[in-house]
Design a protein around this motif. Structure first.
Motif, PDB file in Angstrom:
ATOM      1  N   ALA A  35     -11.947 -13.405 -21.203  1.00 15.01           N
ATOM      2  CA  ALA A  35     -11.014 -12.554 -20.469  1.00 15.01           C
ATOM      3  C   ALA A  35     -10.038 -13.417 -19.704  1.00 15.01           C
ATOM      4  CB  ALA A  35     -11.779 -11.662 -19.511  1.00 15.01           C
ATOM      5  N   ASN A  36      -8.812 -12.970 -19.605  1.00 14.41           N
ATOM      6  CA  ASN A  36      -7.868 -13.693 -18.760  1.00 14.41           C
ATOM      7  C   ASN A  36      -7.124 -12.729 -17.862  1.00 14.41           C
ATOM      8  OD1 ASN A  36      -6.086 -12.478 -20.476  1.00 14.41           O
ATOM      9  ND2 ASN A  36      -4.802 -14.250 -20.703  1.00 14.41           N
ATOM     10  N   TYR A  37      -6.444 -13.285 -16.890  1.00 14.77           N
ATOM     11  CA  TYR A  37      -5.735 -12.465 -15.918  1.00 14.77           C
ATOM     12  C   TYR A  37      -4.322 -12.992 -15.794  1.00 14.77           C
ATOM     13  CZ  TYR A  37     -10.384 -11.077 -14.787  1.00 14.77           C
ATOM     14  OH  TYR A  37     -11.641 -10.609 -14.878  1.00 14.77           O
ATOM     15  N   HIS A  38      -3.511 -12.260 -15.077  1.00 15.57           N
ATOM     16  CA  HIS A  38      -2.197 -12.788 -14.780  1.00 15.57           C
ATOM     17  C   HIS A  38      -2.358 -13.950 -13.845  1.00 15.57           C
ATOM     18  CE1 HIS A  38      -0.009  -9.686 -16.788  1.00 15.57           C
ATOM     19  NE2 HIS A  38      -0.934  -8.850 -16.364  1.00 15.57           N
ATOM     20  N   ILE A  52     -10.375  -2.739 -19.409  1.00 13.47           N
ATOM     21  CA  ILE A  52     -11.423  -3.535 -20.048  1.00 13.47           C
ATOM     22  C   ILE A  52     -11.126  -5.014 -19.865  1.00 13.47           C
ATOM     23  CG2 ILE A  52     -12.388  -4.121 -22.294  1.00 13.47           C
ATOM     24  CD1 ILE A  52     -11.688  -1.246 -23.110  1.00 13.47           C
ATOM     25  N   ARG A  53     -12.148  -5.758 -19.486  1.00 11.29           N
ATOM     26  CA  ARG A  53     -11.965  -7.197 -19.313  1.00 11.29           C
ATOM     27  C   ARG A  53     -11.870  -7.851 -20.683  1.00 11.29           C
ATOM     28  NH1 ARG A  53     -14.491 -10.673 -15.219  1.00 11.29           N
ATOM     29  NH2 ARG A  53     -15.625 -11.492 -16.975  1.00 11.29           N
ATOM     30  N   SER A  54     -10.686  -8.272 -21.049  1.00 10.08           N
ATOM     31  CA  SER A  54     -10.528  -8.921 -22.344  1.00 10.08           C
ATOM     32  C   SER A  54      -9.304  -9.808 -22.284  1.00 10.08           C
ATOM     33  CB  SER A  54     -10.351  -7.875 -23.442  1.00 10.08           C
ATOM     34  OG  SER A  54      -9.093  -7.285 -23.325  1.00 10.08           O
ATOM     35  N   PHE A  55      -8.967 -10.377 -23.434  1.00 12.80           N
ATOM     36  CA  PHE A  55      -7.788 -11.237 -23.464  1.00 12.80           C
ATOM     37  C   PHE A  55      -6.533 -10.376 -23.368  1.00 12.80           C
ATOM     38  CE2 PHE A  55      -4.334 -13.272 -25.715  1.00 12.80           C
ATOM     39  CZ  PHE A  55      -4.243 -14.429 -24.982  1.00 12.80           C
ATOM     40  N   LYS A  56      -5.655 -10.694 -22.405  1.00 10.97           N
ATOM     41  CA  LYS A  56      -4.454  -9.895 -22.198  1.00 10.97           C
ATOM     42  C   LYS A  56      -3.209 -10.670 -22.603  1.00 10.97           C
ATOM     43  CE  LYS A  56      -6.954  -6.790 -20.113  1.00 10.97           C
ATOM     44  NZ  LYS A  56      -7.502  -5.717 -20.928  1.00 10.97           N
ATOM     45  N   ALA A  57      -2.216  -9.916 -23.079  1.00 14.31           N
ATOM     46  CA  ALA A  57      -0.944 -10.548 -23.446  1.00 14.31           C
ATOM     47  C   ALA A  57       0.181  -9.806 -22.759  1.00 14.31           C
ATOM     48  CB  ALA A  57      -0.760 -10.505 -24.957  1.00 14.31           C
ATOM     49  N   GLU A  58       1.355 -10.411 -22.742  1.00 15.09           N
ATOM     50  CA  GLU A  58       2.509  -9.747 -22.143  1.00 15.09           C
ATOM     51  C   GLU A  58       3.471  -9.294 -23.231  1.00 15.09           C
ATOM     52  OE1 GLU A  58       4.477 -11.718 -18.918  1.00 15.09           O
ATOM     53  OE2 GLU A  58       2.573 -11.851 -17.834  1.00 15.09           O
ATOM     54  N   LEU A  59       4.033  -8.099 -23.028  1.00 12.96           N
ATOM     55  CA  LEU A  59       4.966  -7.538 -24.003  1.00 12.96           C
ATOM     56  C   LEU A  59       6.366  -8.045 -23.689  1.00 12.96           C
ATOM     57  CD1 LEU A  59       5.076  -5.346 -26.277  1.00 12.96           C
ATOM     58  CD2 LEU A  59       5.781  -3.773 -24.514  1.00 12.96           C
ATOM     59  N   PRO A  60       7.075  -8.606 -24.689  1.00 16.53           N
ATOM     60  CA  PRO A  60       8.440  -9.061 -24.406  1.00 16.53           C
ATOM     61  C   PRO A  60       9.333  -7.896 -24.006  1.00 16.53           C
ATOM     62  CG  PRO A  60       7.650  -9.957 -26.468  1.00 16.53           C
ATOM     63  CD  PRO A  60       6.650  -8.941 -26.024  1.00 16.53           C
ATOM     64  N   LYS A  61      10.304  -8.183 -23.162  1.00 17.79           N
ATOM     65  CA  LYS A  61      11.171  -7.164 -22.578  1.00 17.79           C
ATOM     66  C   LYS A  61      11.903  -6.288 -23.599  1.00 17.79           C
ATOM     67  CE  LYS A  61      13.770  -5.710 -18.938  1.00 17.79           C
ATOM     68  NZ  LYS A  61      13.728  -4.286 -19.162  1.00 17.79           N
ATOM     69  N   PRO A  62      12.510  -6.871 -24.667  1.00 23.23           N
ATOM     70  CA  PRO A  62      13.319  -6.036 -25.570  1.00 23.23           C
ATOM     71  C   PRO A  62      12.552  -4.870 -26.193  1.00 23.23           C
ATOM     72  CG  PRO A  62      13.669  -8.343 -26.030  1.00 23.23           C
ATOM     73  CD  PRO A  62      12.554  -8.281 -25.050  1.00 23.23           C
ATOM     74  N   PHE A  63      11.212  -4.962 -26.270  1.00 22.51           N
ATOM     75  CA  PHE A  63      10.442  -3.854 -26.844  1.00 22.51           C
ATOM     76  C   PHE A  63      10.655  -2.561 -26.068  1.00 22.51           C
ATOM     77  CE2 PHE A  63       8.324  -7.241 -28.977  1.00 22.51           C
ATOM     78  CZ  PHE A  63       7.830  -6.681 -30.130  1.00 22.51           C
ATOM     79  N   SER A  64      10.998  -2.668 -24.771  1.00 24.47           N
ATOM     80  CA  SER A  64      11.189  -1.480 -23.951  1.00 24.47           C
ATOM     81  C   SER A  64      12.290  -0.582 -24.497  1.00 24.47           C
ATOM     82  CB  SER A  64      11.572  -1.885 -22.527  1.00 24.47           C
ATOM     83  OG  SER A  64      10.438  -2.329 -21.858  1.00 24.47           O
TER      84      SER A  64
END
Lengths: 527, 264
Positions: free
Chosen positions: A78-81, B102-114
């Protein structure tokens, strides 16, 4: 990182049974959801199956997506900001994790970071500038809390690789790269010009800021069994750079910045150079100069002034910008002022004579930050016995000129640690100009990864994807309304007489209370 | 549990409260279905009491009529509260919020997808629905497959619906699967990238009566609001961002109370 085998096993389990690896690493919800998604959708399709058609391949793609994400999640954990303290750390340390380990009295240990104890003493602490707690009362004493972190022993070297790497310069950057690369299993040879390893730490930084015993222990930790240290050999003089290039598979240049800048004013030969003064003091020489003026506003200027004060001189610092603009560490500057060092702001020398200096006032210009102009007709003379100039340093990279691209100031031009020569990497002050030890350590570790990726012929972005961060099980601690710890110092009358350390230990309870002030931003502000 | 979560739970239950469907089968077709709920909630769900405004809009577009009622409805809600309904009463948004916890691997969505949701709104729910005279967004909507498609087909007693399962149903399931996985990895992936209802309301964010206000003197740019925000909006830089759903979490989390909501 500490628990590699555990994550490896989790990845394997997840690859075979979707969600199994997450349950193995005790993230039950994640495991449950992944398993439900994957096996539930398969079950649904079995119930309503009406034969293969075009959209069936879309379904296969979705299952592959679930499987891939599940495996990658099991691998990475798990990772966080990232909280602001971690984002701003040049050395890549995660302060909120070790603070939380202290606060929760956790048994887990923070993974070994090179020069961790050194950074406790000499770091400008950009993390404290960015700390979220500043918005409420004042920043958590992140730098001081490093004192009571229980850290792991350096990991044992398991793998062996046949490639050989040469590192030029055994400073903080070179040594941390050597440490990181030797953990990865390479054979390392470190070339050092001086008789002792440590670079700027052993030759220049005065011992009231950095205790010698701790420094020596940390350097010994860096020099592992597969690291060979060759002291007293200057590349370009004692050996040729071409021979090194021929002999080794990769070369890391971390030569630091040692060429002092000149001011370009008449009579400069009468002044002393800050680096020379610090080096001679560290070697044991005592300066009895009388009234001394120090030009400059960096850490070197403060160090020179405080060292000379401890040897019984009367010191004042002349800086051409305002006191608040000084690049030196904030705490050190205040300690210096407490000790009785006068700081004269907005003043710069015009001409240096044997017994006096012509000074002139300066003014801040509007528009550009940091720009100053001279005030006409404000010249005055100051009678001092000696003047020390500390006006910044630049790398001395003339022996590399035939092989690498350098800029006007002598800095090596790099991109992600790579220089213009495919086998040569560079980092630290040789790339940045004069920066901090934290930057050097961070670059050493980062470039070590680049060298590893280069020698294994892995593209950089894939290497980044496969790298894992350390994250222990963290308890949330309720927010406390407490004031920042007051760091105990030695009495001023005592400390200006010798070179012993200025900051003292605080009680464990105080440190625990201070650690409890951390807001653990990435956990608390999770949606 | 916070007020937001309580309201989200209650709203989800109220919007899907036709209990007789569990025993009798079929979907509710009574008086309340004539009214729209102000958010995406499939009207094909056996439990749904209200109709989905997106479904209604596409239905009228497909017939070649101007949907005065739905447009007026969107306009009224939008002018009053902007995208607030997304944050407080949307069941599918609630579902995505829970998935992200849920505690898992998180990613960030690039801005243009908005901005892709406007393509969905105009392309799929507008042009394609008009040309083919069928509600094509509804046919792809993951909310529809989750609360209507799967339960209806599983609880089918006569076998009529099962006979209809084909490539279209397979596609719906694969879209739903992909969107659920991506919402575990990213904050409210569907709301930010695809949702046409959100796209319509987002236009009103700039003009709505309820709005957020930043006190620049107090703001310390700690980005706690962005970290807490379920849509990952940099609220301290753009208080009327198209992705702001007015959930007011940032107001609560701000360490210096620099964010205020106000009615103009």
């Amino acid at each position: 990182m500490p628990s590699n085998t555990k994550y490896g096993r989790a990845t394997l389990i997840s690859a075979l049974f979707v969600g199994g690896g997450q349950i193995y690493s005790r993230r039950y919800w994640a495991g449950l959801v992944f398993a439900c998604l994957f096996y539930g959708s398969i079950g649904l399709m079995l119930v309503i199956w009406t034969g293969v058609n075009e959209a069936f391949w879309g379904l296969i793609a979705a299952w592959i997506l679930v499987w891939l994400y599940n495996v990658y999640d099991a691998f990475k954990g798990a990772n966080y900001h990232k909280p602001p303290c971690e984002k701003s750390c040049p050395a890549g340390i995660s302060p909120w994790i070790y603070i939380n380990l202290i606060a929760a009295d956790n048994d887990e240990k923070y993974p070994h970071v090179p020069f961790f104890g050194t950074l406790e003493h000499i770091c400008p602490a950009p993390c404290e500038d960015e700390c979220t707690r500043r918005g409420i009362d004042s920043a958590v004493a992140i730098k001081y809390l490093k004192r009571c972190v229980s850290m792991e022993e350096p990991p044992t070297i398991e793998r062996k690789r046949k490639e050989k790497i040469a590192i030029i310069g055994a400073g903080p950057c070179g040594l941390s790269a050597a440490y990181s690369l030797s953990n990865k299993g390479y054979d390392i040879t470190v070339y050092e010009r001086e008789e002792k390893p440590g670079g700027i730490l052993t030759t220049l930084i005065p011992s009231f800021r950095l205790p010698d015993a701790m420094l020596n222990e940390e350097i010994e930790n860096m020099l592992r069994e597969r690291v060979e240290l060759k002291c007293g050999i200057e590349v370009g003089k004692d050996t040729e750079f071409e021979d090194i290039l021929r002999e080794y598979d990769a070369v890391f240049v971390a030569i630091g910045a040692w060429k002092a800048t000149t001011l370009g004013i008449p009579g400069e030969e009468n002044a002393l150079s800050g680096f020379d003064v610090l080096r001679k003091i560290k070697e044991g020489k005592t300066f009895k100069l009388g009234r001394v003026g120090v030009i400059g506003g960096g850490n070197t200027a403060i160090d020179v002034a405080r060292s000379l004060l401890r040897q019984g001189n009367e010191v004042s610092i002349y800086y051409r910008r305002r006191i608040m603009d000084m690049p030196a560490e904030h705490e050190d500057r205040i300690e210096a002022q407490e000790e009785g060092i006068e700081i004269v702001q907005l003043t710069t020398p015009l001409e240096i004579h044997k017994d006096r200096v012509t000074m002139t006032k300066t003014e801040c210009l509007e528009g550009r930050a940091g720009a100053v102009g001279l005030v006409k007709g404000s010249e005055y003379e100051v009678e001092i016995d000696a003047l020390v100039i500390t006006a910044g340093q630049w790398p001395e990279s003339s022996f590399l000129k035939d092989h690498l691209k350098t800029d006007k100031r002598g800095r090596i031009v790099t991109k992600n640690g790579k220089t213009s020569h495919p086998k040569v990497f560079a980092g630290g002050d040789a790339v940045l100009g004069s920066a901090t030890v934290a930057h050097a350590v961070g670059q050493g570790l980062a470039v070590a990864d680049r060298i590893d990726a280069h020698l294994r012929k892995v593209p950089g972005f894939i290497y980044n994807i496969l790298r894992r961060d350390f994250l222990p099980a963290i308890k949330l601690i309720p927010m406390r309304k407490a004031q920042r710890i007051e760091i105990p110092h030695r009495k001023i009358e005592e400390r200006i007489k010798d070179f012993a350390e200025v900051e003292l230990d605080a009680s464990n309870e105080d440190l625990r209370n201070e650690a409890c002030r951390c807001l653990t931003c990435p956990l608390k502000f999770r949606p | 549990m916070s007020l937001k979560r309580i309201i989200q739970t209650i709203a989800t239950v109220i919007q899907n409260a036709y209990i007789p469907a569990i025993f009798a089968g079929g979907i509710y077709q009574g008086f309340l279905k004539r009214a729209c709920t102000p958010i995406l909630n499939c009207w094909g769900c056996p439990l749904a009491l209200f109709s989905c405004p997106m479904g209604a809009l596409q239905h009228f577009i497909g017939l070649g009529l101007i949907p005065f009622y739905t447009v007026g409805f969107f306009g009224t809600v939008g002018m009053l509260v902007g995208r607030m309904t997304c944050g407080w009463i949307c069941p599918f948004g609630f579902f995505q919020d829970l998935l992200y916890k849920i505690r898992s691997f998180k990613a960030e969505l690039p801005k243009p997808f908005s901005y892709f949701k406007y393509v969905v709104l105009i392309g799929v729910a507008g042009v394609i629905a008009y040309l083919t005279a069928e509600p094509w967004f509804c046919k792809l909507c993951p909310d529809g497959s989750l609360i209507a498609g799967i339960p209806l087909v599983l609880a089918d007693r006569t076998g009529d619906l099962r006979a209809l399962v084909g490539w279209h149903y397979y596609m719906k399931i694969s879209i739903l699967l992909a969107i659920i996985v991506l919402s575990v990895a990213m904050k409210r992936f569907f709301c930010r990238t695809f949702c046409p209802v959100g796209a319509i309301y987002s236009i009103f964010n700039r003009f709505s009566l309820l709005k957020l206000q930043i006190d620049d003197k107090r703001c310390i740019r700690c980005e706690s609001c962005q970290t807490k925000c379920p849509m990952h909006v940099p609220i301290y830089r753009s208080p009327s961002n198209i992705d702001c759903i007015r959930c007011l979490d940032c107001v609560k989390v701000c360490p210096t109370n620099a964010i205020k909501h106000k009615v103009r």
